[in-house]
Design a protein around this motif. Structure first.
Motif, PDB file in Angstrom:
ATOM      1  N   PRO A   1     -54.615  -8.313 -25.426  1.00 29.06           N
ATOM      2  CA  PRO A   1     -53.652  -9.364 -25.123  1.00 29.06           C
ATOM      3  C   PRO A   1     -53.009  -9.582 -26.445  1.00 29.06           C
ATOM      4  N   GLU A   2     -51.821 -10.084 -26.105  1.00 32.30           N
ATOM      5  CA  GLU A   2     -51.148 -10.682 -27.500  1.00 32.30           C
ATOM      6  C   GLU A   2     -51.530 -11.775 -27.882  1.00 32.30           C
TER       7      GLU A   2
ATOM      8  N   PHE B   1     -70.356  -8.778 -21.562  1.00 28.01           N
ATOM      9  CA  PHE B   1     -69.335  -9.029 -22.160  1.00 28.01           C
ATOM     10  C   PHE B   1     -67.881  -8.169 -21.470  1.00 28.01           C
ATOM     11  N   GLU B   2     -67.084  -9.177 -20.854  1.00 32.99           N
ATOM     12  CA  GLU B   2     -65.843  -8.499 -19.923  1.00 32.99           C
ATOM     13  C   GLU B   2     -64.723  -8.748 -20.759  1.00 32.99           C
ATOM     14  N   ILE B   3     -63.577  -7.781 -20.880  1.00 29.61           N
ATOM     15  CA  ILE B   3     -62.471  -8.087 -21.443  1.00 29.61           C
ATOM     16  C   ILE B   3     -61.510  -8.750 -20.476  1.00 29.61           C
ATOM     17  N   ILE B   4     -60.918  -9.908 -20.939  1.00 31.47           N
ATOM     18  CA  ILE B   4     -60.231 -10.658 -20.070  1.00 31.47           C
ATOM     19  C   ILE B   4     -58.748 -10.871 -20.627  1.00 31.47           C
ATOM     20  N   ASN B   5     -57.663 -10.563 -19.818  1.00 33.89           N
ATOM     21  CA  ASN B   5     -56.341 -10.752 -20.324  1.00 33.89           C
ATOM     22  C   ASN B   5     -55.699 -12.107 -20.309  1.00 33.89           C
ATOM     23  N   THR B   6     -54.876 -12.436 -20.750  1.00 36.87           N
ATOM     24  CA  THR B   6     -54.037 -13.891 -20.731  1.00 36.87           C
ATOM     25  C   THR B   6     -54.244 -14.262 -19.461  1.00 36.87           C
ATOM     26  N   GLN B   7     -54.265 -13.460 -18.115  1.00 40.86           N
ATOM     27  CA  GLN B   7     -54.170 -14.239 -17.061  1.00 40.86           C
ATOM     28  C   GLN B   7     -55.528 -14.132 -16.195  1.00 40.86           C
ATOM     29  N   GLY B   8     -56.472 -13.787 -16.920  1.00 40.26           N
ATOM     30  CA  GLY B   8     -57.892 -14.163 -16.512  1.00 40.26           C
ATOM     31  C   GLY B   8     -58.556 -12.806 -15.847  1.00 40.26           C
ATOM     32  N   ALA B   9     -57.693 -11.713 -15.530  1.00 39.17           N
ATOM     33  CA  ALA B   9     -57.865 -10.644 -14.691  1.00 39.17           C
ATOM     34  C   ALA B   9     -58.670  -9.564 -15.812  1.00 39.17           C
TER      35      ALA B   9
ATOM     36  N   ASN C   1     -60.656  -8.680 -26.132  1.00 40.08           N
ATOM     37  CA  ASN C   1     -60.531  -7.253 -26.579  1.00 40.08           C
ATOM     38  C   ASN C   1     -61.600  -6.299 -26.948  1.00 40.08           C
ATOM     39  N   VAL C   2     -61.190  -5.010 -27.037  1.00 40.80           N
ATOM     40  CA  VAL C   2     -62.332  -3.996 -26.974  1.00 40.80           C
ATOM     41  C   VAL C   2     -63.158  -4.361 -28.390  1.00 40.80           C
ATOM     42  N   PHE C   3     -62.292  -4.591 -29.357  1.00 35.40           N
ATOM     43  CA  PHE C   3     -62.660  -4.743 -30.845  1.00 35.40           C
ATOM     44  C   PHE C   3     -63.779  -5.762 -30.640  1.00 35.40           C
ATOM     45  N   SER C   4     -63.373  -7.259 -30.165  1.00 35.79           N
ATOM     46  CA  SER C   4     -64.339  -8.198 -29.925  1.00 35.79           C
ATOM     47  C   SER C   4     -65.495  -8.023 -29.259  1.00 35.79           C
TER      48      SER C   4
END
Length: 446
Positions: free
Chosen positions: A90-91, A75-83, A44-47
């Motif tokens: 992400p939850e 550093f790229e933000i990746i959701n639970t599906q990898g996109a 996520n953005v915070f991380s």
């Protein structure tokens, strides 16, 4: 590149505190590389902001050292599906009821930290049995377990194995895995945002299993200790299960109130000792099989005989050998292992508390007499605390030995080390100072 990333992560483990590594660096994954740019994932953005500001340069330095050339880290933000997902968060796993907006849902349990993946030996057999009994509720009338060991010997593995086992068998159970530092920070957040009742409700009535790491971090935090003690009483009286981990016994933790100390002492206390050669050999073989590496028997025995500090060092050595073999495209043999491991093993053996004291005195331009004196001047106290922290990081010495080496009690040494660990995440200047000293110790510039 995945092997190189594993090597980089192993190096990062040695550079930052255990809690910082688990919270910020462990969840990061390698995505891809394009020319001289390395792309790493963050949830996520915070991380991403935290990684860029506090660990970005360190990560880049380790990548450059592993590759032998300059590179840029993104550093790229990746959701639970990898996109890629630039804005939404992400939850997380194990979402907590009525959680606040900060990260209060606990940490992610590592899927590979299971009882099946844990190598049992004489050094940890009781801890393993007690943890398994706690997870299965078999032959265990008690509902609190305290695992004690120095860093890198498997207490976090067993703690998370309990959580993973319960989730697999009874997924409806509410399991909270959190460090004592996170618990303290969450409580402070609740107090500042008028949500203390929500905080109490969450842990006292919304939790079935509490996995609490690094309990020694609470030294001196009186308000947090009081709240935790009441929370533990509520959980124990309700028959809930609690797993603690610490680097020392409750009686050795300084500035701990009597109620919390009594609660911790009333747990099943299980120490984990360093593994012997036979267990280390099995660990190397297990790690190699898990990572899909073909390691000859003589190489495995060499690693087990040379890397005697802890499991983390064993894994780091194995990954480093595999990475070197991959980069130079040569089979893994004893000669290759010797060229990689020699520096690791030699470095650990030659760094002593006396060497650390001399280096710190030289770096801060103070005398050894000043360092060991009763002086409370900040110009003396801070170097002394740093020297104690480095002594703990680079030697096998317990708190008692470190304290005695600086004419202090073990409680004072523990307090100093905990203080530096915390300050490293908040004070960039201190972080840079410690990095310089660590580099000199690791490269023999003393």
């Amino acid at each position: 590149m995945e092997i190189v990333w594993n090597q980089v992560k192993s190096a990062l483990k040695e550079r930052v505190s255990e809690s910082s590594y688990r919270m910020w660096l462990e969840p990061v994954s390698f995505i891809r590389s394009e020319k001289d740019v390395i792309y790493l994932s963050t949830p996520n953005v915070f991380s991403r902001k935290r990684l860029q500001e506090h660990f970005g340069q360190l990560v880049q330095n380790e990548w450059q050292e592993a590759l032998g050339k300059t590179c840029k880290i993104v550093f790229e933000i990746i959701n639970t599906q990898g996109a890629p997902k630039p804005s939404d968060l992400p939850e997380p796993q194990l979402v907590l009821p009525d959680a606040a907006t900060i990260n209060t849902s606990g940490r992610m349990l590592r899927k590979e930290f299971t009882f099946d993946e844990f190598v049992v030996g004489g050094n940890n057999e009781f801890a393993f049995s007690a943890s398994l009994a706690m997870a299965t509720r078999k032959k265990n009338p008690d509902n609190a377990l305290l695992l004690i060991s120095k860093t890198g010997l498997g207490k976090s593995h067993l703690t998370q194995a309990v959580g993973n086992h319960i989730l697999n068998e009874r997924p409806e159970e509410r399991i909270y895995y959190i460090s004592a530092e996170d618990f303290s920070n969450e409580m402070v957040y609740a107090m500042r945002n008028d949500s203390v009742d929500q905080f109490k409700k969450k842990y006292r009535y919304g939790c079935d299993v509490l996995l609490l790491d690094d309990i020694h971090y609470l030294t001196g935090k009186e308000r947090t200790q009081i709240e935790l003690a009441m929370t533990l009483d509520s959980l124990v009286n309700s028959g809930k299960r609690i797993i603690f981990s610490s680097c020392c016994l409750p009686m050795e933790i300084p500035k701990l109130n009597d109620t919390l100390r009594s609660r911790l002492s009333g747990s099943i206390i299980s120490p984990i000792e360093p593994p012997n050669f036979r267990t280390r050999l099995r660990i190397v073989q297990k790690k190699a099989a898990t990572k899909g590496l073909e390691v000859p028997e003589d190489v495995a025995r060499y690693l087990a005989s040379e890397l005697t500090e802890d499991i983390r060092q064993l894994e780091s050595g194995l990954i480093s050998v595999a990475a070197r073999a991959s980069l130079v495209r040569t089979p893994i043999d004893v000669g290759l292992a010797e060229s990689v491991i020699r520096n690791i093993a030699h470095r650990q053996k030659r760094i002593t508390i006396d060497i650390i004291k001399k280096l710190v005195c030289k770096e801060f331009n103070i005398s050894l007499q000043d360092l060991l004196s009763p002086s409370r001047r900040q110009a003396i106290v801070r170097p002394r605390q740093i020297a104690m922290y480095l002594s703990r990081k680079y030697t096998d010495s317990p708190f008692q030995t470190i304290g005695k080496s600086f004419n202090r009690y073990h409680a004072t040494a523990m307090h100093a080390i905990t203080l530096i660990e915390k300050s490293l995440k908040e004070n960039r200047a201190l972080f840079n100072q410690v990095e310089v000293l660590s580099h000199k110790l690791e490269t023999g510039e003393f």
